[in-house]
Design an enzyme around this catalytic site. Structure first.
Site, short mmCIF file in Angstrom:
data_model
loop_
_atom_site.label_atom_id
_atom_site.label_comp_id
_atom_site.label_asym_id
_atom_site.label_seq_id
_atom_site.Cartn_x
_atom_site.Cartn_y
_atom_site.Cartn_z
CD1 TRP A 1 -6.70 12.40 9.73
CD2 TRP A 1 -7.18 10.36 10.48
NE1 TRP A 1 -5.52 11.72 9.84
CE2 TRP A 1 -5.79 10.46 10.30
CE3 TRP A 1 -7.73 9.15 10.93
CZ2 TRP A 1 -4.92 9.40 10.55
CZ3 TRP A 1 -6.90 8.11 11.19
CH2 TRP A 1 -5.49 8.22 11.01
CD GLU B 1 -8.17 0.64 3.26
OE1 GLU B 1 -7.03 0.24 2.92
OE2 GLU B 1 -8.48 0.83 4.44
CE1 TYR C 1 -4.85 6.72 7.63
CE2 TYR C 1 -4.46 5.73 5.48
CZ TYR C 1 -4.63 5.61 6.85
OH TYR C 1 -4.54 4.39 7.43
CG HIS D 1 -8.15 7.14 6.18
ND1 HIS D 1 -8.24 7.71 7.42
CD2 HIS D 1 -7.91 5.84 6.38
CE1 HIS D 1 -8.05 6.78 8.33
NE2 HIS D 1 -7.84 5.64 7.74
CG ASP E 1 -6.82 3.67 3.48
OD1 ASP E 1 -7.90 4.20 3.15
OD2 ASP E 1 -6.62 3.16 4.60
NE ARG F 1 -1.84 2.06 3.48
CZ ARG F 1 -2.28 2.56 4.64
NH1 ARG F 1 -3.49 2.24 5.09
NH2 ARG F 1 -1.53 3.36 5.38
CD GLU G 1 -9.98 1.29 7.95
OE1 GLU G 1 -9.20 0.70 7.20
OE2 GLU G 1 -9.67 2.31 8.57
NE ARG H 1 -9.08 -3.24 3.76
CZ ARG H 1 -8.54 -2.73 4.86
NH1 ARG H 1 -9.03 -1.63 5.40
NH2 ARG H 1 -7.52 -3.31 5.43
CD GLU I 1 -4.33 -2.38 6.80
OE1 GLU I 1 -5.46 -2.59 7.29
OE2 GLU I 1 -3.90 -1.23 6.58
O1 EZ4 Z 1 -6.92 4.61 10.29
O2 EZ4 Z 1 -6.69 1.66 12.24
O3 EZ4 Z 1 -6.29 0.66 6.60
N1 EZ4 Z 1 -5.98 1.10 7.67
C1 EZ4 Z 1 -6.43 2.22 8.24
C2 EZ4 Z 1 -6.00 2.48 9.68
C3 EZ4 Z 1 -7.03 3.24 10.51
C4 EZ4 Z 1 -6.84 3.02 12.00
C5 EZ4 Z 1 -8.05 3.57 12.76
O4 EZ4 Z 1 -8.08 3.11 14.06
O5 EZ4 Z 1 -7.15 2.96 7.62
O6 EZ4 Z 1 -4.81 3.13 9.71
CO CO Z 2 -7.96 1.93 5.92
#
Ligand code: EZ4
Ligand code: CO
Length: 411
Positions: A411, A244, A165, A220, A218, A153, A270, A291, A347
């Site tokens: 975030w 992701e 992020y 986020h 990712d 990643r 997640e 996920r 992961e």
């Molecule tokens: O931000 O686990 O894919 N992984 C992520 C992580 C999450 C944290 C949040 O608790 O996006 O880094």
């Molecule tokens: Co993530």
């Protein structure tokens, strides 16, 4: 409901410790002396889940037959009236996982054998390469390739923003526990700057590593659906294994928009607590990977159900594996990963720190970029309560994000 091999629950203990980061651990002990371990860590809200378990769940478990995993799961889900929710589902997960651990130990079998046995030699993983520049990120990726990892990643700072992020810079312990700050750290975000810079990372990655290496990214949840659609299209030439959390999807229909515009495979889940959070996107085949993690989605019982449902729609599981998932959660989902016919990828961010390894022991092994699940009975993890007592809870929060004008963002 009775059986002649009852294992009566005698004691339920909740331990919050901070061996590097905060974990909520549940220990269920039966009259026979067999005990099981579960994880209930909800990052940044640890004491809420610990209190919920102590005050509202533990008293209901004493005297029950630990073998009745399904009935206890339903009792804690339907029986509380207030269904779903992160605190409730992490508590159910901790109980569920501890009971699977107990059942495995009683049967003298690892949990994956109880699920139906191994479907593969090992569990494929992806690891993280992050950096402040494209070059730093790719240098780190190069090191990981050298260690045998086949899926990486990539996250790189957005020029003009102080980090973004996934980019840790000089932050010591993932994103939290930043010098004991009492409140969440704040990070800036600009979608425009991100969209202008992200392609270069993948252009350069393919130049450097060729086409065999699996690449992931990712987002986020920082984009709107149509922006996510544009990003997916932009990254198509670089053949991601998945993109992701391109967009937050409390409204699952958002994924229809992304899906309609791009063939980049999509992953999400997640933070989901139940199958209901992702039912529509799975059923409509708007995503490719789900996920959900064993702790946050209700344990092995729930994750197995999500995996079986997803399989009907060609969706594969790719459980969350960040450092805030304790070794107990990680072990639990590794048993699911080695069994699930529709496993995708796991992961992986390492087996913890020196301190966490003092508290938790496990029999997982990493060999040539593949995770191997050991054959100890149960989950194959153990927890040293005395060691844990040396590391008391330390309040810590994930960061928040703001746009450059101060607007609060995901975030
Ligand atoms: O931000 O686990 O894919 N992984 C992520 C992580 C999450 C944290 C949040 O608790 O996006 O880094
Ligand atoms: Co993530």
């Amino acid at each position: 409901m009775s059986g002649n091999r009852k294992l009566i629950i005698e004691d339920v203990k909740v331990i919050v410790s901070c061996p590097g980061r905060n974990f909520v651990t549940l220990k269920i002990t039966t009259e026979s002396g067999i005990y099981g371990l579960g994880d209930a860590t909800v990052n940044g809200r640890e004491q809420a889940v610990a209190t919920y378990l102590r005050e509202h769940v533990a008293p209901c478990l004493i005297g029950r037959n630990a073998h009745e995993i399904e009935d206890i799961w339903q009792y804690l889900y339907k029986g509380v009236y207030w269904r779903k929710g992160p605190i409730n589902m992490a508590s159910i997960a901790a109980v569920d996982v501890a009971l699977w651990d107990i059942k495995g130990k009683a049967a003298d079998l690892p949990v994956y054998e109880l699920l139906g046995g191994k479907s593969r030699r090992g569990v494929g993983v992806y690891v993280h390469a992050t950096g402040n520049t494209v070059e730093d990120t790719l240098d780190r990726a190069g090191e990981l390739v050298g260690q045998g990892y086949q899926a990486i990643r990539l996250q790189s700072s957005v020029p003009g923003l102080d980090g973004s992020y996934g980019v840790l810079g000089d932050k010591k312990d993932y994103f939290e526990l930043q010098n004991d700050r009492p409140l969440p750290p704040e990070h800036p975000w600009s979608t425009k700057k991100y969209m202008n810079s992200i392609e270069e990372l993948f252009v350069e990655a393919r130049k450097r590593f060729g086409n065999e290496l699996h690449l992931l990214h990712d987002v986020h949840s920082r984009l709107t659906p149509i922006e996510a659609a544009r990003l997916g299209k932009m990254l198509e030439p670089y053949d991601l294994l998945f993109l992701e959390d391109a967009v937050a999807a409390e409204n699952q229909e958002s994924y229809r928009i992304v899906r309609d515009h791009t063939t980049t495979p999509l992953a999400i889940g997640e933070i989901y607590n139940t199958i209901w959070d992702c039912k529509d996107m799975i059923q409509n085949q708007w995503i490719d990977y789900i996920r959900t993690a064993s702790t946050h989605a209700g344990g092995i019982t729930a994750l197995r159900r999500i995996a079986d449902f997803a399989a009907l729609y060609h969706v594969r599981i790719a459980p969350h594996g960040a450092p805030d998932l304790s070794p107990i959660c990680y072990a639990a989902q590794s048993h699911i990963d080695i069994w699930a016919p529709n496993f995708g990828i796991q992961e992986f961010v390492g087996f913890g720190t020196e301190k966490s390894n003092e508290v938790f022991s496990h029999d997982l092994k990493m060999v040539d970029g593949m995770l191997h699940v050991g054959d100890r009975p149960g989950l194959g993890v153990d927890f040293d309560e005395e060691a844990a007592a040396k590391y008391p809870y330390n309040r810590s929060y994930l960061p928040v994000s703001r746009l450059e004008d101060g607007t609060l963002w995901s975030w």
